[in-house]
Motif scaffolding. Structure first.
Motif, PDB file in Angstrom:
ATOM      1  N   GLY A   1     -29.494 -25.937 -31.457  1.00 16.32           N
ATOM      2  CA  GLY A   1     -30.257 -24.702 -31.342  1.00 16.32           C
ATOM      3  C   GLY A   1     -30.907 -24.252 -32.635  1.00 16.32           C
ATOM      4  N   GLU A   2     -31.104 -25.238 -33.568  1.00 13.34           N
ATOM      5  CA  GLU A   2     -31.756 -24.867 -34.818  1.00 13.34           C
ATOM      6  C   GLU A   2     -33.264 -24.710 -34.567  1.00 13.34           C
ATOM      7  OE1 GLU A   2     -30.865 -27.756 -37.684  1.00 13.34           O
ATOM      8  OE2 GLU A   2     -28.704 -27.354 -37.675  1.00 13.34           O
ATOM      9  N   CYS A   3     -33.796 -23.673 -34.985  1.00 14.61           N
ATOM     10  CA  CYS A   3     -35.211 -23.367 -34.740  1.00 14.61           C
ATOM     11  C   CYS A   3     -36.077 -23.965 -35.849  1.00 14.61           C
ATOM     12  CB  CYS A   3     -35.433 -21.857 -34.701  1.00 14.61           C
ATOM     13  SG  CYS A   3     -34.504 -21.047 -33.382  1.00 14.61           S
ATOM     14  N   MET A   4     -37.236 -24.399 -35.462  1.00 14.62           N
ATOM     15  CA  MET A   4     -38.182 -24.911 -36.448  1.00 14.62           C
ATOM     16  C   MET A   4     -38.771 -23.755 -37.263  1.00 14.62           C
ATOM     17  SD  MET A   4     -38.097 -28.128 -36.231  1.00 14.62           S
ATOM     18  CE  MET A   4     -39.554 -28.505 -37.204  1.00 14.62           C
TER      19      MET A   4
ATOM     20  N   PRO B   1     -46.156 -30.843 -24.242  1.00 18.57           N
ATOM     21  CA  PRO B   1     -45.116 -29.797 -24.169  1.00 18.57           C
ATOM     22  C   PRO B   1     -45.630 -28.478 -24.687  1.00 18.57           C
ATOM     23  CG  PRO B   1     -44.680 -31.271 -26.001  1.00 18.57           C
ATOM     24  CD  PRO B   1     -45.834 -31.868 -25.256  1.00 18.57           C
ATOM     25  N   GLU B   2     -45.145 -27.414 -24.089  1.00 19.58           N
ATOM     26  CA  GLU B   2     -45.524 -26.064 -24.461  1.00 19.58           C
ATOM     27  C   GLU B   2     -44.255 -25.286 -24.847  1.00 19.58           C
ATOM     28  OE1 GLU B   2     -47.600 -24.425 -21.218  1.00 19.58           O
ATOM     29  OE2 GLU B   2     -49.294 -25.841 -21.339  1.00 19.58           O
ATOM     30  N   GLY B   3     -44.490 -24.167 -25.463  1.00 23.72           N
ATOM     31  CA  GLY B   3     -43.352 -23.336 -25.861  1.00 23.72           C
ATOM     32  C   GLY B   3     -43.370 -23.067 -27.346  1.00 23.72           C
ATOM     33  N   GLU B   4     -42.356 -22.290 -27.738  1.00 26.38           N
ATOM     34  CA  GLU B   4     -42.268 -21.898 -29.129  1.00 26.38           C
ATOM     35  C   GLU B   4     -41.665 -22.982 -30.006  1.00 26.38           C
ATOM     36  OE1 GLU B   4     -40.158 -18.307 -29.294  1.00 26.38           O
ATOM     37  OE2 GLU B   4     -41.632 -17.129 -28.185  1.00 26.38           O
ATOM     38  N   GLU B   5     -40.958 -23.937 -29.435  1.00 26.75           N
ATOM     39  CA  GLU B   5     -40.290 -24.973 -30.210  1.00 26.75           C
ATOM     40  C   GLU B   5     -40.751 -26.334 -29.695  1.00 26.75           C
ATOM     41  OE1 GLU B   5     -36.152 -24.449 -29.953  1.00 26.75           O
ATOM     42  OE2 GLU B   5     -36.085 -22.535 -31.003  1.00 26.75           O
ATOM     43  N   VAL B   6     -41.498 -27.089 -30.507  1.00 28.30           N
ATOM     44  CA  VAL B   6     -41.956 -28.428 -30.176  1.00 28.30           C
ATOM     45  C   VAL B   6     -41.516 -29.330 -31.312  1.00 28.30           C
ATOM     46  CG1 VAL B   6     -43.909 -29.926 -29.678  1.00 28.30           C
ATOM     47  CG2 VAL B   6     -43.937 -27.547 -28.892  1.00 28.30           C
ATOM     48  N   TYR B   7     -40.809 -30.426 -31.014  1.00 29.25           N
ATOM     49  CA  TYR B   7     -40.245 -31.301 -32.021  1.00 29.25           C
ATOM     50  C   TYR B   7     -41.081 -32.576 -32.119  1.00 29.25           C
ATOM     51  CZ  TYR B   7     -36.301 -28.171 -31.558  1.00 29.25           C
ATOM     52  OH  TYR B   7     -35.522 -27.071 -31.527  1.00 29.25           O
ATOM     53  N   TRP B   8     -41.294 -33.056 -33.385  1.00 30.00           N
ATOM     54  CA  TRP B   8     -42.128 -34.211 -33.677  1.00 30.00           C
ATOM     55  C   TRP B   8     -41.307 -35.249 -34.417  1.00 30.00           C
ATOM     56  CZ3 TRP B   8     -47.521 -34.224 -32.574  1.00 30.00           C
ATOM     57  CH2 TRP B   8     -48.005 -33.013 -32.090  1.00 30.00           C
ATOM     58  N   VAL B   9     -41.848 -36.525 -34.321  1.00 30.17           N
ATOM     59  CA  VAL B   9     -41.240 -37.614 -35.067  1.00 30.17           C
ATOM     60  C   VAL B   9     -42.371 -38.497 -35.597  1.00 30.17           C
ATOM     61  CG1 VAL B   9     -40.980 -39.108 -33.049  1.00 30.17           C
ATOM     62  CG2 VAL B   9     -39.506 -39.443 -35.035  1.00 30.17           C
ATOM     63  N   GLN B  10     -42.203 -39.081 -36.844  1.00 33.19           N
ATOM     64  CA  GLN B  10     -43.249 -39.861 -37.503  1.00 33.19           C
ATOM     65  C   GLN B  10     -42.892 -41.331 -37.484  1.00 33.19           C
ATOM     66  OE1 GLN B  10     -43.699 -39.223 -41.677  1.00 33.19           O
ATOM     67  NE2 GLN B  10     -45.907 -39.663 -41.641  1.00 33.19           N
ATOM     68  N   CYS B  11     -43.882 -42.197 -37.172  1.00 34.73           N
ATOM     69  CA  CYS B  11     -43.673 -43.641 -37.164  1.00 34.73           C
ATOM     70  C   CYS B  11     -43.617 -44.122 -38.606  1.00 34.73           C
ATOM     71  CB  CYS B  11     -44.816 -44.332 -36.410  1.00 34.73           C
ATOM     72  SG  CYS B  11     -44.673 -46.146 -36.453  1.00 34.73           S
ATOM     73  N   ASP B  12     -42.629 -45.012 -38.933  1.00 36.83           N
ATOM     74  CA  ASP B  12     -42.455 -45.505 -40.292  1.00 36.83           C
ATOM     75  C   ASP B  12     -43.539 -46.522 -40.684  1.00 36.83           C
ATOM     76  OD1 ASP B  12     -40.160 -44.094 -41.121  1.00 36.83           O
ATOM     77  OD2 ASP B  12     -38.919 -45.345 -39.812  1.00 36.83           O
ATOM     78  N   CYS B  13     -44.287 -47.032 -39.713  1.00 34.25           N
ATOM     79  CA  CYS B  13     -45.320 -48.032 -40.019  1.00 34.25           C
ATOM     80  C   CYS B  13     -46.719 -47.399 -40.109  1.00 34.25           C
ATOM     81  CB  CYS B  13     -45.319 -49.136 -38.966  1.00 34.25           C
ATOM     82  SG  CYS B  13     -43.797 -50.125 -39.021  1.00 34.25           S
ATOM     83  N   CYS B  14     -47.120 -46.716 -39.063  1.00 28.09           N
ATOM     84  CA  CYS B  14     -48.466 -46.157 -39.008  1.00 28.09           C
ATOM     85  C   CYS B  14     -48.536 -44.706 -39.430  1.00 28.09           C
ATOM     86  CB  CYS B  14     -49.072 -46.332 -37.614  1.00 28.09           C
ATOM     87  SG  CYS B  14     -48.130 -45.457 -36.351  1.00 28.09           S
ATOM     88  N   ASN B  15     -47.414 -44.084 -39.694  1.00 29.01           N
ATOM     89  CA  ASN B  15     -47.315 -42.704 -40.146  1.00 29.01           C
ATOM     90  C   ASN B  15     -47.920 -41.725 -39.165  1.00 29.01           C
ATOM     91  OD1 ASN B  15     -45.986 -43.354 -42.507  1.00 29.01           O
ATOM     92  ND2 ASN B  15     -47.902 -43.681 -43.641  1.00 29.01           N
ATOM     93  N   ARG B  16     -48.025 -42.092 -37.911  1.00 21.73           N
ATOM     94  CA  ARG B  16     -48.520 -41.155 -36.900  1.00 21.73           C
ATOM     95  C   ARG B  16     -47.377 -40.315 -36.384  1.00 21.73           C
ATOM     96  NH1 ARG B  16     -51.614 -44.625 -32.524  1.00 21.73           N
ATOM     97  NH2 ARG B  16     -49.698 -45.837 -32.759  1.00 21.73           N
ATOM     98  N   TRP B  17     -47.758 -39.087 -35.952  1.00 20.45           N
ATOM     99  CA  TRP B  17     -46.755 -38.133 -35.447  1.00 20.45           C
ATOM    100  C   TRP B  17     -46.815 -38.105 -33.925  1.00 20.45           C
ATOM    101  CZ3 TRP B  17     -43.151 -35.681 -38.317  1.00 20.45           C
ATOM    102  CH2 TRP B  17     -43.296 -35.728 -39.721  1.00 20.45           C
TER     103      TRP B  17
END
Length: 1430
Positions: free
Chosen positions: A1061-1064, A1382-1398
């Motif tokens: 439940g940690e908020c961004m 996704p919609e809402g107040e909390e949207v989580y992202w992850v970055q690719c280690d090769c192409c650096n895309r999110w």
């Protein structure tokens, strides 16, 4: 009667120092041992003298002992039975002893009781036979008295009439009942047997167990018809010998026989002739008349009187006819004991032998005969101890025993023994006697000759059991034996000096005679003290030796013994006067103590002799003559009257040469005139006085010291001297070397007692623990009682000396008595809780006294009582204990009170507590019964019960629980009433909660039945719904089936975890999370109305779509071509793909056709769902609407109902949207056919297709069967035709038969598109970072900027390899192929280690934990890297 062993006599174990001087040791133990008469001495363990007797030469003839003839009372009975038997034998009959109640009748006891009651006639007249029967030990009520009368009249009455002087012969016939009960009595002939020579037995055993009574089947008096043939027929019928004389004929010899009663000679056949005197008697003239003529010997009344009146001879032991050696006697003795007890001799317990011995001596039914080798002269065969000059060769290491004082050959003649002044050797006194015993052989009650000491040593063999009585009880023992057996003492006044009579120690103890016992084992001494009666028996084969000795203290007793012998007319073993004169003539060699004793004895002797000589002179005896009686043997100078050995003087007469009398019996010499008598004297009185003066001079210093000691010890009151004076006397005795004597021992004891009393008194005054000395018990540390302290104070004042502590101790005693009075007053008052302090102060005062005060115990008890009352009072105080007494508290108080000493105050409080406890327990039990009643009681019953509890001052848990139950029942009824009055729709959770709460209330609640009906209807509805929706063996719940799927796929269940439940961004409120079905169910149950429930379900629907999109994307990326196919896990079995595969249209995962069930008709274009996605049977919408309608009739709202309603609404909404899409798709298809395809139109067609696909996925999620789902699926399968069609991507590992719908993509300007995407991504990243104020929570945040720049170009180019051209609006989304947006107040992202895309985490199926812990590589980069490795 069972034998009870008397108490044990003292046993002494001297040290070597004490053992060195036997007489000093005996004098030391005499104050203790003479109180029991006998004692046992165990020598030191190393003192083991050799056995010096000549075993080969030792031959002896033992005495025969019949055990039951030894006991005095048993011998009296046997003598009586012998007399009865002789009486009837002279009448031609045999005595038969009858049985009564299966026991042999004690004729002696019966005869004695009848005599004590006044005789046969008086007992019959006053009917005392029942009393006599009970006295003899028979049970009342069995007509035993009449049997006793018949037996007495038949057996004893004629004998008693004969002794009364009446000439009577009584022969009575008995009934048949008595025939088998009587037993023939075999006479003992105790007196006649003394002169009969007994033939030796064929066997070596001298005795055997035999029954005295022999069963005979005959009448009680058997006439001796048989057995008369071998002797003259002295009894005959006169008719067989006498003939009637003819007239004129002369009378024959027979005619002279006439009856002495009637004087007639007629009836010759009835005329009896006495076999003793030949007198004649008619049978009918006898009293009473005889019915028949007796057969056999018959005596007339006159001869019978003569035979029975003959004087009895003294009883004594017979000598056996066989001569034994020690070896043969031992073999016989061991054989007898082992045969008798039927076990080896060494295994027979001494207690068993002792009890059996006293049983045998007390019975007349068993004859056991033993032999005893007693009084064997050691002078003839040699002593068991070695002697100087003897034949026994002593080893060098045993020479010390030759002169040892404990050698019995030396003891009698040692200097301290006065027997050294007896000139003659007295066998048994100065010379030891030997004793060879066997089992049961005994030595009877006796005292030693001249009341001397005796010492017995058991050389070897089995133990010898001794019994002894102290010297002060000698006359008491004699009186008891004379009382219990007077018949024996009438004929033998000196019976106890004959060593032939024994009596059970238990009998003597019952009459108050103190008796003690001991078992003398081999190597032990037994010492008997002056005038101490002793007896005993041998446990088995043994060898003992005994001798007598006399010490100085015996001197007065020796003179008393001579006077006693004179009264009994018993001979003396030696002359006491001669021994005293011999000592007086050696006055210079005597020690002072012995000289003093001799001087005192001579004073008594000279005084008595002077009086006797004056008496004789006054009688008229004028002739005197000096006569040396010491030159005569003892048997030649005995008084003819009293058998006393004469020494100082005697009277003789010429008419009786060699006969003399002592001066005590001057009148018993002869009938001659006194003037003819001659007074023979050994010394004149003038000769005796110088002898006494010489002894006095020898003892003068001692006598002067003794007189001063006696004066000091007899001082009274203020004339008493200090204890130091007594110590001075002791020191003086040591300086003058006075020998040990009674006065010196008494002085020493008094001094020791005074010193001990002084020490104890000082300890009592100092408050220390005192030591109290008890005689015979050693030192024991105990507190004195008050009575003992009083006695101790009296003892202090009674001491011959004065002590300074006496008045101080008296003052202490007064303080103790004051304490006792105060304590008694307090103890007499009533117990109260307020008296605790007073009792404690008294206890503290009493504890200061070093005395055992019984009041202390009572005060402690009173203190416990007072404290208990205080505790009870405190427990009942409502201020301190508002709840009142609990049951446990009451039980604890009662248990504590039970241990208290009873008192009225505590008893009243105990009764009150017990009553309260009883009432409380009853109320608790009733309350518990009401709470556990099945069916439950009504509320009114519980209320009535609570009225009984009011006023009870106790804490009652069950009653309180009952009160709480009533309160809860009232609240529940109020809630139920509010529900019924409100008219609103009931919620199942509230309804179930009320039903559950009602079940938890043990009260009968009327509305509960209605609520239970509603709950059962709801349950029935849920069952109906479950039957409608559930597939076979479904593992989903009804709510899980009806609600949107908050989680999709088993793989996602493993990967997705509950986030912390940690908020961004900070400072924003978090939404309610629905992370599990329990959260959904809780939210639905907590919703206040259906609208809020619909809103909750809508949120779950959004979560369902997001989860499904992520799952689909993950499964599709998993199915892209890879190098390592074996590492790929698909299907429910989680194994690599192989063979024919099926792909689920919902989750897009692949399944083996052998693991799951495929479509029923492969040719039918129908969407196939995997077992994880197929959650229900998907009933038609109409059936579901029927379920909802039936639920609305129940008027209860439940989560499943809300979920069903939302499902229907969602289905209807989806149908509308699906119908619009289908219609619009048909319209676009028609337009395309007319105008042709253009790039813009193709792009719109692709967007429309995606919309159809999304609708189809949502339709597949619906658990309702609607036709639009299949139409959409067919629409996707057919697909619109396009002019510029790129290559179609098929999912890998899918067979054409079950392939997914083809997707068309265009190959546009990849670089431009990629650049645009990268630019948009970077701009979006910067904007998000600025807006959120923090970096995305990924470990890629820690990468440096340089690394990103180095890999930027490669990232941009690599990111366009697998990308299809998207519209402009798609460029604003994440690069994932199927972005979920996704919609809402909390949207989580992850970055690719090769192409650096999110990427959105939810779009690529990555959790926050996985992104933080592992490197992430997107699908495009992983495909590119795989191709390069190839």
């Amino acid at each position: 009667m069972c034998f009870t062993p008397p108490p044990e006599c003292p046993v002494f174990e001297p040290s070597w120092e004490e053992f060195a001087d036997p007489f000093a040791f005996i004098n030391k133990i005499r104050p203790i041992a003479e109180k029991t008469g006998i004692c046992k001495v165990r020598p030191p363990p190393d003192w083991q003298p050799p056995f010096a007797c000549d075993v080969d030469r030792l031959h002896f003839t033992p005495r025969i002992q019949r055990l039951n003839e030894l006991e005095a009372q048993t011998r009296v009975k046997l003598n009586f039975l012998d007399q009865i038997a002789k009486f009837w034998e002279l009448q031609g009959c045999k005595l038969k002893i009858p049985h009564v109640e299966r026991k042999i009748l004690d004729l002696y006891h019966l005869n004695k009781l009848v005599a004590e009651e006044g005789g046969f006639d008086l007992v019959c007249r006053e009917r005392r036979w029942t009393k006599i029967a009970m006295t003899m030990g028979f049970a009342p009520g069995k007509a035993v008295g009449s049997h006793l009368r018949a037996h007495y009249e038949r057996v004893l009455y004629p004998y008693n009439l004969f002794h009364s002087g009446t000439n009577l012969l009584c022969l009575q016939k008995v009934s048949v009942d008595d025939v088998n009960e009587d037993k023939e009595y075999k006479p003992h002939d105790l007196l006649q047997r003394q002169n009969i020579h007994i033939q030796p037995s064929d066997t070596s055993a001298p005795a055997r167990r035999a029954k005295r009574m022999k069963t005979e089947v005959s009448t009680p008096f058997v006439k001796e018809g048989e057995g008369c043939e071998n002797r003259p027929n002295l009894r005959r019928r006169m008719g067989s010998f006498v003939a009637k004389p003819e007239p004129g004929e002369h009378l024959t010899f027979v005619d002279m026989y006439v009856c002495l009663v009637c004087g007639k000679g007629n009836d010759e056949d009835r005329l009896l002739l006495c076999d003793g005197c030949d007198d004649s008697y008619h049978t009918f003239c006898l009293i009473p008349p005889l019915n028949d003529v007796p057969r056999g010997d018959w005596r007339c009344p006159k001869c019978l009187a003569q035979e029975c009146s003959k004087p009895q001879e003294a009883f004594g032991f017979e000598q056996a006819c066989r001569d034994y050696s020690l070896k043969s006697f031992g073999e016989m003795a061991d054989s007898f004991k082992s045969d008798y007890f039927n076990m080896p001799v060494h295994m027979v317990p001494t207690e068993l032998v002792e009890k059996e011995f006293w049983r045998l001596v007390g019975t007349i039914e068993e004859d056991v005969t033993v032999e005893y080798g007693a009084d064997i002269a050691s002078k003839e065969f040699g002593s068991g101890f070695p002697i100087k000059g003897g034949k026994f060769k002593v080893a060098p290491h045993d020479e010390k025993y030759l002169g040892c004082g404990w050698n019995l050959n030396n003891m009698a003649m040692m200097t301290p023994s006065v027997l050294t002044h007896v000139t003659a050797d007295i066998c048994g006194m100065t010379l030891p006697w030997l004793y060879v015993g066997m089992c049961f052989s005994s030595f009877c009650w006796h005292i030693e000759d001249h009341w001397s000491y005796s010492i017995n040593y058991l050389h070897w063999g089995e133990p010898k059991t001794w019994y002894g009585a102290p010297g002060f009880a000698a006359e008491q023992l004699e009186a008891v034996m004379k009382k219990l057996a007077p018949e024996l003492f009438e004929s033998q006044p000196d019976l106890l000096h004959q060593l032939v009579t024994i009596m059970n120690p238990n009998t003597l103890m019952a009459h108050g005679v103190p008796i003690y016992r001991t078992n003398q084992c081999a190597g032990e001494f037994v010492i008997t003290f002056p005038r101490s009666y002793h007896s005993g028996f041998n446990q088995g084969f043994n060898f003992a030796e005994a001798v007598n000795f006399c010490t100085v203290d015996w001197m007065p007793l020796g003179r008393q013994c001579v006077d006693h012998y004179r009264q009994l007319h018993r001979y003396c073993v030696f002359s006491h006067d001669e021994m005293v004169c011999n000592m007086a003539m050696k006055a210079d060699s005597l020690d002072v103590v012995l000289a003093s004793a001799v001087q005192k004895d001579m004073q008594i002797m000279i005084k008595g002799e002077r009086e006797l000589r004056d008496k004789v002179r006054k009688m008229g005896v004028v002739q005197c003559e000096l006569f040396e009686y010491n030159l005569l043997a003892d048997d030649e100078r005995q008084c003819v009257k009293c058998r006393t050995t004469c020494y100082l003087s005697a009277l003789t007469c010429p008419c009786r040469p060699g006969v003399q009398v002592c001066l005590h019996h001057a009148h018993d010499l002869c009938s001659c005139p006194v003037s003819n008598y001659t007074l023979n004297y050994r010394f004149t009185l003038d000769d005796l006085y110088p002898m006494m003066n010489a002894v006095r001079q020898r003892a003068e210093s001692y006598d002067e010291w003794a007189s001063r000691v006696t004066e000091v010890m007899k001082a009274k009151l203020d004339k008493k001297r200090n204890v130091t004076v007594f110590r001075a006397f002791l020191e003086e005795s040591d300086e003058k070397a006075f020998p040990e004597n009674d006065l010196l021992r008494q002085l020493r004891l008094v001094t020791q007692d005074a010193e001990k009393c002084s020490s104890v008194a000082q300890q009592l005054l100092n408050g220390k623990r005192q030591t109290r000395y008890r005689t015979g018990g050693g030192n024991s540390i105990n507190q004195l009682t008050v009575e003992e302290m009083r006695s101790f104070v009296r003892q202090l004042y009674n001491l011959p000396c004065s002590l300074t502590q006496a008045p101080l101790l008296k003052e202490l005693l007064n303080s103790i008595e004051d304490f006792q009075q105060h304590s008694e007053k307090l103890l007499s008052d009533e117990v109260s809780a307020d008296s605790v302090s007073e009792v404690e102060s008294l206890l503290e005062e009493g504890s200061r006294f070093d005395v055992c005060l019984p009041e202390l115990l009572l005060l402690r008890e009173r203190l416990e009582q007072a404290r208990w009352l205080a505790v009870v009072q405190q427990a009942e105080d409502l201020v301190l204990n508002p709840c009142g007494l609990s049951l446990d508290s009451m039980r604890r108080l009662i248990d504590r009170g039970v241990g208290l000493t009873p008192h009225p105050s505590t008893e009243r409080t105990m009764a009150r507590l017990q009553e309260l406890l009883t009432v409380s327990e009853e109320l608790e039990e009733k309350a518990q019964g009401l709470l556990k009643a099945r069916p439950p009681e009504s509320l009114e019953t519980l209320r009535s019960m609570l009225t009984q509890v009011d006023g009870v001052p106790a804490y009652l848990p069950n009653c309180l629980l009952l009160q709480d139950t009533v309160n809860r029942a009232k609240e529940w009824l109020q809630e139920a009433e509010d529900l019924q009055v409100g008219g609103q729709t009931l919620v199942l959770s509230s309804l179930s909660d009320m039903v559950l709460r009602a079940h938890a209330i043990p009260v009968r609640l009327e509305p509960l039945d209605q609520l239970e009906v509603l709950v059962s209807e709801v349950q029935a509805w849920k069952e109906s719904a479950a039957k409608t929706f559930f597939i076979k063996n479904s593992y989903f719940t009804l709510l899980e089936v009806l609600c949107p799927r908050w989680e999709v796929g088993s793989s996602l269940k493993k990967k997705m975890r509950k986030m912390k439940g940690e908020c961004m961004s900070s400072g924003k409120k978090k939404l309610v999370k629905l992370d599990s079905m329990s959260d959904v169910e809780r939210a639905l149950s907590d919703s206040k109305d259906s609208a809020s429930a619909m809103f909750t379900l809508a949120e779950v629907r959004l979560k369902e779509l997001e989860s499904l999109c992520a799952l689909r994307a993950a499964n599709e990326s998993k199915l892209l071509p890879t190098a390592d196919c074996a590492a790929l896990k698909v299907c429910m079995c989680q194994k690599p793909p192989m063979g024919a595969m099926l792909q689920c249209e919902l989750c897009r995962d692949a399944f083996h056709s052998v693991c799951v069930r495929g479509p029923s008709d492969p040719l039918d274009p129908e969407a196939w769902l995997c077992p994880l996605c197929l959650r229900s049977t998907k009933p038609p919408l109409a059936k579901i609407q029927t379920l909802l309608s039936s639920l609305q009739h129940i008027r209860v709202r439940l989560p499943e109902g809300d979920a069903l309603r939302y499902m229907i609404e969602r289905t209807v909404s989806w149908q509308r949207r699906a119908r619009e899409v289908i219609d619009s798709y048909d319209h676009s298809l028609t337009s395309q056919e007319c105008r042709g395809a253009s790039p813009t139109q193709s792009h719109r067609t692709t967007g429309h297709k995606r919309k159809v696909e999304e609708l189809m996925v949502e339709g597949l999620l619906l658990q309702v069967s609607v036709p639009e789902t299949q139409q959409l699926y067919r629409l996707l399968l057919s697909g619109p035709p396009t002019t510029n069609t790129s290559h179609t991507e098929h999912p890998p590992y899918l067979t054409p038969k079950h392939s997914s719908p083809q997707r068309e993509v265009r190959s546009g300007d990849a670089i431009t598109s990629a650049e645009k995407k990268a630019k948009r991504r970077m701009n979006r990243e910067d904007a998000e970072i600025r807006d959120r104020g923090m970096k995305p929570k990924s470990k890629k945040q820690r990468m440096v900027t340089e690394k990103r720049r180095e890999r930027k170009a490669a990232s941009v180019s690599a990111s366009d390899v697998s990308q299809s051209e998207d519209s402009e609006e798609d460029m604003t989304q994440c690069p994932a192929e199927n972005c979920l947006q996704p919609e809402g107040e909390e949207v989580y992202w992850v970055q690719c280690d090769c192409c650096n895309r999110w990427f959105h985490m939810i779009c690529v199926g990555v959790s926050a934990e996985l992104a933080a812990e592992e490197d992430y590589m997107c699908v495009t980069c992983s495909t590119t890297n795989t191709g390069r490795r190839k």
